[in-house]
Design a protein around this motif. Structure first.
Motif, PDB file in Angstrom:
ATOM      1  N   ASN A  29     -20.995   7.465 -13.854  1.00  0.00           N
ATOM      2  CA  ASN A  29     -21.133   8.677 -14.642  1.00  0.00           C
ATOM      3  C   ASN A  29     -22.711   9.161 -14.867  1.00  0.00           C
ATOM      4  OD1 ASN A  29     -18.514   9.266 -15.082  1.00  0.00           O
ATOM      5  ND2 ASN A  29     -18.448   8.614 -16.988  1.00  0.00           N
ATOM      6  N   TRP A  30     -23.743   8.219 -15.096  1.00  0.00           N
ATOM      7  CA  TRP A  30     -24.929   8.430 -15.178  1.00  0.00           C
ATOM      8  C   TRP A  30     -25.569   8.973 -13.565  1.00  0.00           C
ATOM      9  CZ3 TRP A  30     -28.347   8.703 -18.830  1.00  0.00           C
ATOM     10  CH2 TRP A  30     -29.879   8.672 -18.634  1.00  0.00           C
ATOM     11  N   GLU A  31     -25.022   8.619 -12.637  1.00  0.00           N
ATOM     12  CA  GLU A  31     -25.474   8.944 -11.246  1.00  0.00           C
ATOM     13  C   GLU A  31     -24.658  10.405 -10.673  1.00  0.00           C
ATOM     14  OE1 GLU A  31     -24.608   5.601  -8.662  1.00  0.00           O
ATOM     15  OE2 GLU A  31     -26.260   4.374  -9.356  1.00  0.00           O
ATOM     16  N   GLU A  32     -23.522  10.496 -11.385  1.00  0.00           N
ATOM     17  CA  GLU A  32     -22.951  11.754 -10.955  1.00  0.00           C
ATOM     18  C   GLU A  32     -23.755  12.953 -11.583  1.00  0.00           C
ATOM     19  OE1 GLU A  32     -19.026  12.339 -11.868  1.00  0.00           O
ATOM     20  OE2 GLU A  32     -18.143  10.388 -11.104  1.00  0.00           O
ATOM     21  N   LEU A  33     -24.368  12.901 -13.081  1.00  0.00           N
ATOM     22  CA  LEU A  33     -25.135  13.499 -13.453  1.00  0.00           C
ATOM     23  C   LEU A  33     -26.378  14.249 -12.676  1.00  0.00           C
ATOM     24  CD1 LEU A  33     -25.317  12.567 -17.390  1.00  0.00           C
ATOM     25  CD2 LEU A  33     -24.028  14.405 -16.244  1.00  0.00           C
ATOM     26  N   SER A  34     -26.959  13.234 -11.920  1.00  0.00           N
ATOM     27  CA  SER A  34     -28.136  13.672 -10.880  1.00  0.00           C
ATOM     28  C   SER A  34     -27.366  14.335  -9.835  1.00  0.00           C
ATOM     29  CB  SER A  34     -28.466  12.456 -10.254  1.00  0.00           C
ATOM     30  OG  SER A  34     -29.387  11.686 -11.257  1.00  0.00           O
ATOM     31  N   ARG A  35     -26.374  14.225  -9.354  1.00  0.00           N
ATOM     32  CA  ARG A  35     -25.708  14.906  -8.219  1.00  0.00           C
ATOM     33  C   ARG A  35     -25.145  16.378  -8.717  1.00  0.00           C
ATOM     34  NH1 ARG A  35     -23.598   9.928  -7.127  1.00  0.00           N
ATOM     35  NH2 ARG A  35     -21.414  10.164  -7.944  1.00  0.00           N
ATOM     36  N   ILE A  36     -24.822  16.352 -10.113  1.00  0.00           N
ATOM     37  CA  ILE A  36     -24.170  17.846 -10.496  1.00  0.00           C
ATOM     38  C   ILE A  36     -25.200  18.702 -11.311  1.00  0.00           C
ATOM     39  CG2 ILE A  36     -22.593  18.754 -11.935  1.00  0.00           C
ATOM     40  CD1 ILE A  36     -20.681  16.151 -11.357  1.00  0.00           C
ATOM     41  N   ILE A  37     -26.011  18.002 -11.858  1.00  0.00           N
ATOM     42  CA  ILE A  37     -26.832  19.131 -12.784  1.00  0.00           C
ATOM     43  C   ILE A  37     -28.229  19.122 -11.836  1.00  0.00           C
ATOM     44  CG2 ILE A  37     -28.096  19.214 -14.855  1.00  0.00           C
ATOM     45  CD1 ILE A  37     -26.139  17.449 -16.344  1.00  0.00           C
ATOM     46  N   VAL A  38     -28.547  20.358 -11.616  1.00  0.00           N
ATOM     47  CA  VAL A  38     -29.694  20.975 -10.936  1.00  0.00           C
ATOM     48  C   VAL A  38     -30.708  20.589 -12.176  1.00  0.00           C
ATOM     49  CG1 VAL A  38     -31.144  22.878 -10.015  1.00  0.00           C
ATOM     50  CG2 VAL A  38     -28.806  22.579  -9.461  1.00  0.00           C
ATOM     51  N   GLY A  39     -32.033  19.969 -11.727  1.00  0.00           N
ATOM     52  CA  GLY A  39     -32.874  19.829 -12.711  1.00  0.00           C
ATOM     53  C   GLY A  39     -32.638  18.601 -13.803  1.00  0.00           C
ATOM     54  N   TRP A  40     -31.688  17.739 -13.491  1.00  0.00           N
ATOM     55  CA  TRP A  40     -31.503  16.551 -14.260  1.00  0.00           C
ATOM     56  C   TRP A  40     -32.493  15.426 -13.941  1.00  0.00           C
ATOM     57  CZ3 TRP A  40     -29.555  14.674 -18.476  1.00  0.00           C
ATOM     58  CH2 TRP A  40     -29.309  13.516 -18.812  1.00  0.00           C
ATOM     59  N   ASP A  41     -32.735  15.233 -12.807  1.00  0.00           N
ATOM     60  CA  ASP A  41     -33.712  14.213 -12.298  1.00  0.00           C
ATOM     61  C   ASP A  41     -34.987  14.216 -12.942  1.00  0.00           C
ATOM     62  OD1 ASP A  41     -31.871  12.787 -10.923  1.00  0.00           O
ATOM     63  OD2 ASP A  41     -32.627  13.506  -9.130  1.00  0.00           O
ATOM     64  N   PRO A  42     -35.634  15.290 -13.105  1.00  0.00           N
ATOM     65  CA  PRO A  42     -36.950  15.055 -13.822  1.00  0.00           C
ATOM     66  C   PRO A  42     -37.044  14.772 -15.446  1.00  0.00           C
ATOM     67  CG  PRO A  42     -36.823  17.281 -12.477  1.00  0.00           C
ATOM     68  CD  PRO A  42     -35.421  16.672 -12.555  1.00  0.00           C
ATOM     69  N   ILE A  43     -35.787  15.227 -15.907  1.00  0.00           N
ATOM     70  CA  ILE A  43     -35.499  15.108 -17.444  1.00  0.00           C
ATOM     71  C   ILE A  43     -35.214  13.500 -17.337  1.00  0.00           C
ATOM     72  CG2 ILE A  43     -33.738  15.451 -19.277  1.00  0.00           C
ATOM     73  CD1 ILE A  43     -33.418  18.340 -18.292  1.00  0.00           C
ATOM     74  N   LYS A  44     -34.389  12.980 -16.587  1.00  0.00           N
ATOM     75  CA  LYS A  44     -33.924  11.525 -16.536  1.00  0.00           C
ATOM     76  C   LYS A  44     -35.273  10.934 -16.478  1.00  0.00           C
ATOM     77  CE  LYS A  44     -32.314   9.709 -12.932  1.00  0.00           C
ATOM     78  NZ  LYS A  44     -31.772   9.248 -11.789  1.00  0.00           N
ATOM     79  N   ASN A  45     -35.990  11.113 -15.418  1.00  0.00           N
ATOM     80  CA  ASN A  45     -37.221  10.541 -15.249  1.00  0.00           C
ATOM     81  C   ASN A  45     -37.984  10.150 -16.436  1.00  0.00           C
ATOM     82  OD1 ASN A  45     -36.117  10.133 -12.556  1.00  0.00           O
ATOM     83  ND2 ASN A  45     -37.425  11.531 -11.595  1.00  0.00           N
ATOM     84  N   LYS A  46     -38.217  11.170 -17.160  1.00  0.00           N
ATOM     85  CA  LYS A  46     -39.072  11.133 -18.351  1.00  0.00           C
ATOM     86  C   LYS A  46     -38.394  10.351 -19.360  1.00  0.00           C
ATOM     87  CE  LYS A  46     -41.061  15.864 -17.694  1.00  0.00           C
ATOM     88  NZ  LYS A  46     -40.741  17.314 -18.023  1.00  0.00           N
ATOM     89  N   MET A  47     -37.110  10.291 -19.529  1.00  0.00           N
ATOM     90  CA  MET A  47     -36.400   9.541 -20.296  1.00  0.00           C
ATOM     91  C   MET A  47     -36.652   8.099 -20.020  1.00  0.00           C
ATOM     92  SD  MET A  47     -32.861  11.590 -21.522  1.00  0.00           S
ATOM     93  CE  MET A  47     -32.210  11.449 -20.106  1.00  0.00           C
ATOM     94  N   VAL A  48     -36.319   7.819 -18.799  1.00  0.00           N
ATOM     95  CA  VAL A  48     -36.381   6.442 -18.353  1.00  0.00           C
ATOM     96  C   VAL A  48     -37.761   5.958 -18.469  1.00  0.00           C
ATOM     97  CG1 VAL A  48     -36.273   5.015 -16.107  1.00  0.00           C
ATOM     98  CG2 VAL A  48     -34.509   6.578 -16.848  1.00  0.00           C
ATOM     99  N   GLN A  49     -38.770   6.636 -18.013  1.00  0.00           N
ATOM    100  CA  GLN A  49     -40.266   6.302 -18.450  1.00  0.00           C
ATOM    101  C   GLN A  49     -40.617   5.862 -19.820  1.00  0.00           C
ATOM    102  OE1 GLN A  49     -42.575   9.480 -16.936  1.00  0.00           O
ATOM    103  NE2 GLN A  49     -43.235   8.265 -15.298  1.00  0.00           N
ATOM    104  N   LEU A  50     -39.993   6.721 -20.706  1.00  0.00           N
ATOM    105  CA  LEU A  50     -40.244   6.247 -22.057  1.00  0.00           C
ATOM    106  C   LEU A  50     -39.423   5.038 -22.616  1.00  0.00           C
ATOM    107  CD1 LEU A  50     -41.553   6.999 -24.896  1.00  0.00           C
ATOM    108  CD2 LEU A  50     -39.768   8.427 -25.198  1.00  0.00           C
ATOM    109  N   CYS A  51     -38.161   4.796 -22.069  1.00  0.00           N
ATOM    110  CA  CYS A  51     -37.516   3.759 -22.234  1.00  0.00           C
ATOM    111  C   CYS A  51     -38.108   2.537 -21.764  1.00  0.00           C
ATOM    112  CB  CYS A  51     -36.131   3.794 -21.606  1.00  0.00           C
ATOM    113  SG  CYS A  51     -34.927   2.510 -21.564  1.00  0.00           S
ATOM    114  N   MET A  52     -38.820   2.560 -20.547  1.00  0.00           N
ATOM    115  CA  MET A  52     -39.330   1.531 -19.806  1.00  0.00           C
ATOM    116  C   MET A  52     -40.747   0.958 -20.602  1.00  0.00           C
ATOM    117  SD  MET A  52     -38.296   1.968 -16.035  1.00  0.00           S
ATOM    118  CE  MET A  52     -39.086   0.356 -15.372  1.00  0.00           C
ATOM    119  N   TYR A  53     -41.374   2.138 -21.066  1.00  0.00           N
ATOM    120  CA  TYR A  53     -42.573   1.923 -21.626  1.00  0.00           C
ATOM    121  C   TYR A  53     -42.374   1.342 -22.896  1.00  0.00           C
ATOM    122  CZ  TYR A  53     -46.473   2.585 -24.790  1.00  0.00           C
ATOM    123  OH  TYR A  53     -47.658   2.591 -25.632  1.00  0.00           O
ATOM    124  N   GLN A  54     -41.286   1.721 -23.887  1.00  0.00           N
ATOM    125  CA  GLN A  54     -40.950   1.086 -25.071  1.00  0.00           C
ATOM    126  C   GLN A  54     -40.580  -0.546 -24.827  1.00  0.00           C
ATOM    127  OE1 GLN A  54     -38.270   4.023 -26.052  1.00  0.00           O
ATOM    128  NE2 GLN A  54     -39.720   4.946 -27.892  1.00  0.00           N
TER     129      GLN A  54
END
Length: 188
Positions: A109-134
């Motif tokens: 489901n996480w990967e499907e969001l990248s395939r379906i939602i235009v503009g999801w990847d930049p949002i996801k990347n920012k969330m993941v960066q913060l997650c990994m930093y923490q």
């Protein structure tokens, strides 16, 4: 689910249809205290968002000593993301310190969001960066004395101190539980 959506919208804009899709791809679950969200020796299969509760990231040394690396509180994304993306076996644990309410996405489901939602990847990347930093944020500097480390912990995690077992705090600080009790007694 609304807390998750508010969190996501900090990182970019989505329309109502996209928000509905995200809600449909997510599942709300409860994780009981001491239960594992992901475990060493397994491939992480999900990404979570903490709605309520506290999760800790931990691992075991070669000598079998348990080390707490980080704490993840409410309104934060959590995952062993490097191993999640790589489909690789993890060496870390994500364990509930308290009873938790989570919103969870399966890998599919996480990967499907990248395939379906235009503009999801930049949002996801920012969330993941913060997650990994923490998650990778270094624990207390061991060259500091234990009292200083504890005071910094209280400054960095003020809402956690009375919510999680002291044994986890001691592990995070690199001290014994007895030493932590002495430190707490001395600063009151």
């Amino acid at each position: 689910m609304e807390k998750l959506i508010a969190y996501i919208l900090q990182f970019g804009n989505l329309n109502n249809q996209q928000i509905d899709l995200i809600k449909n791809k997510a599942t709300e679950i409860e994780l009981r205290k001491d239960a594992y969200f992901s475990e060493a020796g397994q491939i992480p299969r999900q990404v979570g968002f903490v709605v309520d509760g506290v999760v800790r990231g931990c691992y075991y040394t070669n000598q079998g000593e348990e080390i707490t690396r980080c704490f993840i509180g409410e309104n934060n994304l959590m995952a062993d993301y490097v191993n999640f993306e790589a489909n690789a076996v993890s060496s870390d644990y994500l364990q509930a310190c308290t009873d938790c309410k989570l919103v969870v996405f399966s890998k599919q489901n996480w990967e499907e969001l990248s395939r379906i939602i235009v503009g999801w990847d930049p949002i996801k990347n920012k969330m993941v960066q913060l997650c990994m930093y923490q998650k990778s944020r270094k624990g207390p500097v061991i060259s500091q004395d234990a009292t200083t480390r504890y005071l910094e912990f209280m400054e960095n995690y003020p809402s956690l101190i009375n919510r999680i077992p002291l044994i986890y705090v001691a592990s995070y600080l690199g001290v014994t539980q007895q030493s932590l009790s002495r430190i707490r007694k001395n600063i009151r």
